[in-house]
Scaffold this motif. Structure first.
Motif, mmCIF file in Angstrom:
data_model
loop_
_atom_site.group_PDB
_atom_site.id
_atom_site.type_symbol
_atom_site.label_atom_id
_atom_site.label_comp_id
_atom_site.label_asym_id
_atom_site.label_seq_id
_atom_site.Cartn_x
_atom_site.Cartn_y
_atom_site.Cartn_z
ATOM 1 N N ILE A 51 26.914 41.164 21.506
ATOM 2 C CA ILE A 51 25.805 41.907 20.604
ATOM 3 C C ILE A 51 24.785 41.220 20.230
ATOM 4 O O ILE A 51 24.923 39.916 20.147
ATOM 5 C CB ILE A 51 26.845 42.224 19.363
ATOM 6 C CG1 ILE A 51 27.848 43.322 19.649
ATOM 7 C CG2 ILE A 51 25.879 42.938 18.377
ATOM 8 C CD1 ILE A 51 28.687 43.495 18.412
ATOM 9 N N ILE A 52 23.628 41.767 20.444
ATOM 10 C CA ILE A 52 22.403 41.182 20.067
ATOM 11 C C ILE A 52 22.029 41.690 18.933
ATOM 12 O O ILE A 52 21.799 42.946 18.660
ATOM 13 C CB ILE A 52 21.136 41.408 20.972
ATOM 14 C CG1 ILE A 52 21.389 40.815 22.469
ATOM 15 C CG2 ILE A 52 19.860 40.994 20.505
ATOM 16 C CD1 ILE A 52 20.626 41.102 23.717
ATOM 17 N N LEU A 53 21.941 41.230 17.731
ATOM 18 C CA LEU A 53 21.845 41.285 16.286
ATOM 19 C C LEU A 53 20.645 41.054 15.578
ATOM 20 O O LEU A 53 20.565 39.723 15.287
ATOM 21 C CB LEU A 53 23.116 41.163 15.817
ATOM 22 C CG LEU A 53 23.283 41.476 14.153
ATOM 23 C CD1 LEU A 53 23.176 43.035 14.056
ATOM 24 C CD2 LEU A 53 24.704 40.866 13.625
ATOM 25 N N ASP A 54 19.860 41.865 15.112
ATOM 26 C CA ASP A 54 18.486 41.524 14.450
ATOM 27 C C ASP A 54 19.138 41.322 13.049
ATOM 28 O O ASP A 54 20.010 42.170 12.458
ATOM 29 C CB ASP A 54 17.517 42.827 14.386
ATOM 30 C CG ASP A 54 16.274 42.207 13.704
ATOM 31 O OD1 ASP A 54 15.912 41.115 13.891
ATOM 32 O OD2 ASP A 54 15.595 43.148 13.163
ATOM 33 N N LEU A 55 18.713 40.312 12.252
ATOM 34 C CA LEU A 55 18.987 40.225 10.703
ATOM 35 C C LEU A 55 18.439 41.141 9.938
ATOM 36 O O LEU A 55 19.063 41.640 8.945
ATOM 37 C CB LEU A 55 18.635 38.896 10.370
ATOM 38 C CG LEU A 55 19.527 37.775 11.204
ATOM 39 C CD1 LEU A 55 19.269 36.217 10.189
ATOM 40 C CD2 LEU A 55 20.933 38.263 10.879
ATOM 41 N N MET A 56 17.196 41.381 10.044
ATOM 42 C CA MET A 56 16.362 42.294 9.190
ATOM 43 C C MET A 56 16.625 43.917 9.534
ATOM 44 O O MET A 56 15.661 44.126 10.482
ATOM 45 C CB MET A 56 14.990 41.806 8.737
ATOM 46 C CG MET A 56 14.883 40.638 8.263
ATOM 47 S SD MET A 56 15.320 40.482 6.732
ATOM 48 C CE MET A 56 16.924 39.384 6.909
ATOM 49 N N LEU A 57 17.465 44.617 9.005
ATOM 50 C CA LEU A 57 17.851 46.007 9.542
ATOM 51 C C LEU A 57 17.745 46.941 8.461
ATOM 52 O O LEU A 57 18.297 46.435 7.304
ATOM 53 C CB LEU A 57 19.112 45.921 10.314
ATOM 54 C CG LEU A 57 19.225 45.226 11.520
ATOM 55 C CD1 LEU A 57 20.670 45.250 12.122
ATOM 56 C CD2 LEU A 57 18.444 45.940 12.669
ATOM 57 N N LEU A 81 19.098 37.630 16.140
ATOM 58 C CA LEU A 81 17.718 37.552 16.391
ATOM 59 C C LEU A 81 17.205 37.366 15.096
ATOM 60 O O LEU A 81 17.306 38.337 13.969
ATOM 61 C CB LEU A 81 16.963 38.736 16.923
ATOM 62 C CG LEU A 81 17.558 38.989 18.623
ATOM 63 C CD1 LEU A 81 16.900 40.169 19.126
ATOM 64 C CD2 LEU A 81 17.163 37.636 19.555
ATOM 65 N N THR A 82 16.066 36.426 14.752
ATOM 66 C CA THR A 82 15.483 36.271 13.461
ATOM 67 C C THR A 82 14.235 36.098 13.382
ATOM 68 O O THR A 82 13.658 35.216 14.246
ATOM 69 C CB THR A 82 16.343 35.429 12.617
ATOM 70 O OG1 THR A 82 15.594 35.231 11.408
ATOM 71 C CG2 THR A 82 16.355 34.280 13.229
ATOM 72 N N ALA A 83 13.335 36.710 12.651
ATOM 73 C CA ALA A 83 11.785 36.271 12.363
ATOM 74 C C ALA A 83 11.756 35.039 11.548
ATOM 75 O O ALA A 83 10.606 34.698 11.323
ATOM 76 C CB ALA A 83 10.972 37.446 12.071
ATOM 77 N N LEU A 84 12.837 34.778 10.811
ATOM 78 C CA LEU A 84 13.019 33.786 10.022
ATOM 79 C C LEU A 84 13.125 32.361 10.543
ATOM 80 O O LEU A 84 13.839 32.167 11.430
ATOM 81 C CB LEU A 84 14.006 34.085 8.823
ATOM 82 C CG LEU A 84 13.886 35.405 8.077
ATOM 83 C CD1 LEU A 84 15.343 35.644 7.279
ATOM 84 C CD2 LEU A 84 12.613 35.549 7.399
ATOM 85 N N ASP A 85 12.573 31.281 9.803
ATOM 86 C CA ASP A 85 13.021 30.036 10.790
ATOM 87 C C ASP A 85 13.512 29.032 9.596
ATOM 88 O O ASP A 85 13.429 27.898 9.454
ATOM 89 C CB ASP A 85 11.689 29.361 11.305
ATOM 90 C CG ASP A 85 12.131 28.340 12.196
ATOM 91 O OD1 ASP A 85 13.221 28.221 12.628
ATOM 92 O OD2 ASP A 85 11.238 27.513 12.591
#
Length: 227
Positions: A51-57, A81-85
């Motif tokens: 599963i490829i899972l984005d965090l901000m959903l 996957l996250t845009a956060l670092d």
């Protein structure tokens, strides 16, 4: 990745489209959800190799999706996957049950390599037989673990760590060896191993009277069990 089943849970249609087109070009079969609730339903009802899972959903964030899947006993590998670092956000993702992560924007070839590694590890665990170590039992065919007959809810990475510790018990397994075993030549930062060990202890030790996962300072970890 021929004939592998991949679920993409991502609310950005452009990102999901790029991912889907790329994975299908690699021979994968892809399903897609644009929000967390639908993603959880598909992941629960279907069979996926990863599963490829984005965090901000919307509706249900990626942390919650991963956590519920692990509580249900799912062992499917999760690449988040996250845009956060931010380190705390990444650690929260691993605490929720993710196995690996990529920060947006990411390279498609790197995503492909990481997915292949997760799927290969998962397939490699599907073998015959059980392995016993003191109060611990691994059912290798079913990829499940038990302590004193109680089933442990382990992520795929935690299962791999426990399997390695059992295979070497009562000897010490070095931190570097665990990292190499899980991530190969391109490991994430060291905090991630700490997070996985926290998860593992929360299942193997915390509910029981006697802890059996021991830290050997500056070296690694070992199991304190009678064979």
């Amino acid at each position: 990745m021929h004939n592998t089943q991949i679920l993409i849970i991502e609310d950005n249609a452009d990102v999901a489209g790029v991912l889907g087109d790329y994975l299908e070009s690699q021979g994968a079969q892809v399903d897609y959800a644009s929000n967390g609730e639908l993603g959880l339903r598909l992941a629960t009802d279907g069979h996926f190799d990863a599963i490829i899972l984005d965090l901000m959903l919307p509706k249900m964030d990626g942390y919650a999706v991963a956590k519920v899947l692990r509580q249900q006993g799912s062992s499917v590998p999760i690449l988040m996957l996250t845009a956060l670092d931010d380190k705390q956000d990444l650690l929260q993702g691993f605490h929720s049950g993710a196995d690996d992560y990529l920060t947006k924007p990411f390279d498609l070839d790197e995503l492909h390599v990481r997915l292949q590694a997760l799927i290969k590890r998962q397939l490699g665990r599907v073998a015959q037989g059980c392995q016993q170590c003191g109060p611990l039992t691994l059912n290798i065919a079913e990829h499940t673990a038990y302590r004193d007959g109680k089933k442990l809810q382990l992520t795929p990475s935690c299962y791999q760590i426990l399997h390695l510790l059992i295979s070497r018990a009562p000897n010490v397994v070095k931190r570097e060896e665990i990292v190499q075993h899980l991530w190969g030549e391109e490991p994430p930062n060291s905090d991630i191993l700490r997070s996985h060990m926290y998860q593992l202890r929360s299942q193997v030790d915390n509910p029981f009277d006697t802890p059996i996962i021991l830290t050997v300072p500056k070296i690694g970890f070992r199991l304190d069990v009678k064979q």
